[in-house]
Each structure stands twice: as C-alpha cells, then as structure tokens.
Design a protein around this motif. Structure first.
Motif, PDB file in Angstrom:
ATOM      1  N   LYS A   8       0.836  -1.005  -0.260  1.00 48.84           N
ATOM      2  CA  LYS A   8       0.310  -0.009   0.339  1.00 48.84           C
ATOM      3  C   LYS A   8       0.858   1.106   0.054  1.00 48.84           C
ATOM      4  CE  LYS A   8      -4.132  -1.620   2.129  1.00 48.84           C
ATOM      5  NZ  LYS A   8      -4.467  -2.571   1.122  1.00 48.84           N
ATOM      6  N   THR A  29      -5.630   5.933  -1.057  1.00 50.68           N
ATOM      7  CA  THR A  29      -4.356   4.694  -0.386  1.00 50.68           C
ATOM      8  C   THR A  29      -4.100   3.836  -1.183  1.00 50.68           C
ATOM      9  OG1 THR A  29      -4.857   5.793   1.924  1.00 50.68           O
ATOM     10  CG2 THR A  29      -4.349   3.274   1.479  1.00 50.68           C
ATOM     11  N   LYS A  31      -3.543  -0.037  -3.532  1.00 52.05           N
ATOM     12  CA  LYS A  31      -2.881  -1.024  -3.377  1.00 52.05           C
ATOM     13  C   LYS A  31      -2.285  -1.843  -4.471  1.00 52.05           C
ATOM     14  CE  LYS A  31      -5.871  -4.236  -2.853  1.00 52.05           C
ATOM     15  NZ  LYS A  31      -6.566  -5.627  -2.973  1.00 52.05           N
TER      16      LYS A  31
END
Length: 122
Positions: A8, A29, A31
């Motif tokens: 992440k 955020t 991934k």
C-alpha cells in the motif's frame, strides 16, 4: 506457480487530460499487487518474500509513497501507473526461475487495473 505480494502507498494526483472531478488534486491509498511467475528454486521458493518487499520498496514505494504522482508520470491514470511500475520492476525481478507476471494497481476497493507488459515482454 504465481507468487503474490500486496503493498500500500498513499499519494496524490490529478488528471490533467481529463474533464471531471478527477482533474482536481486528490489522493488515494493505493493497493499495489505484484505477481511473480516461476518455479521454486533449491530453497523451495520462487523468490523470498523479504527480498521481494525490499525490491518493491526500493524501486517503487520510495518514489510513490506520499508523493505527487504527476511529478513522476505526467498523466497518472491507474493504467499509466500500473505500466510505469511494471517497467520499473521487470528487469530487477527477472531470474532464471521466475519473472514479473503482472502488476495490479487499485485506486479504491472497487477500481483497479491489471498490467502484464507488452507482448513478448515475458
């Protein structure tokens, strides 16, 4: 076999060649999913998870985490980010027993991209 590791990172971007709310500065955020295809070596591993983590941190996360991605990629769509990261990792992850199979980039829990390289890259 395909070995998988997730990462992440937090970053901001805006889409300059797009008309809509994503043309304004905003953050995600992200991934990042890295997949390595190969066969286990004499130690029984495709690649050590610890080694993979260090490579991804050094090659990608140090640049991208808490960055303004437009300073790295002019039009930082999920597609362009996935392609950029794949190209950054491909050579450094190539081994006799394995290679980078694909990279996934997820901007949100339900919006992501898979990139497997150009034809003939593997």
């Amino acid at each position: 076999m395909i070995l998988i590791r997730e990462f992440k990172f937090d970053a901001a971007h805006n889409l300059t060649a797009y008309r809509g709310k994503c043309e304004r500065l905003h953050g995600h955020t992200y991934k990042l999913v890295v997949k390595i295809q190969g066969t286990p070596d004499s130690e029984g591993m495709i690649i050590d998870f610890v080694e993979l983590k260090k490579i991804v941190e050094d090659s990608v996360l140090k640049k991208f985490d808490h960055s303004y991605i437009n300073e790295i990629i002019p039009q930082p769509t999920a597609e362009n980010i996935a392609e950029y990261i794949f190209k950054e990792l491909y050579d450094v992850l190539k081994r006799d027993n394995c290679f980078l199979y694909e990279v996934e980039i997820w901007e949100t829990a339900d919006c992501g991209v898979v990139y497997r390289g150009e034809k003939g890259c593997n």
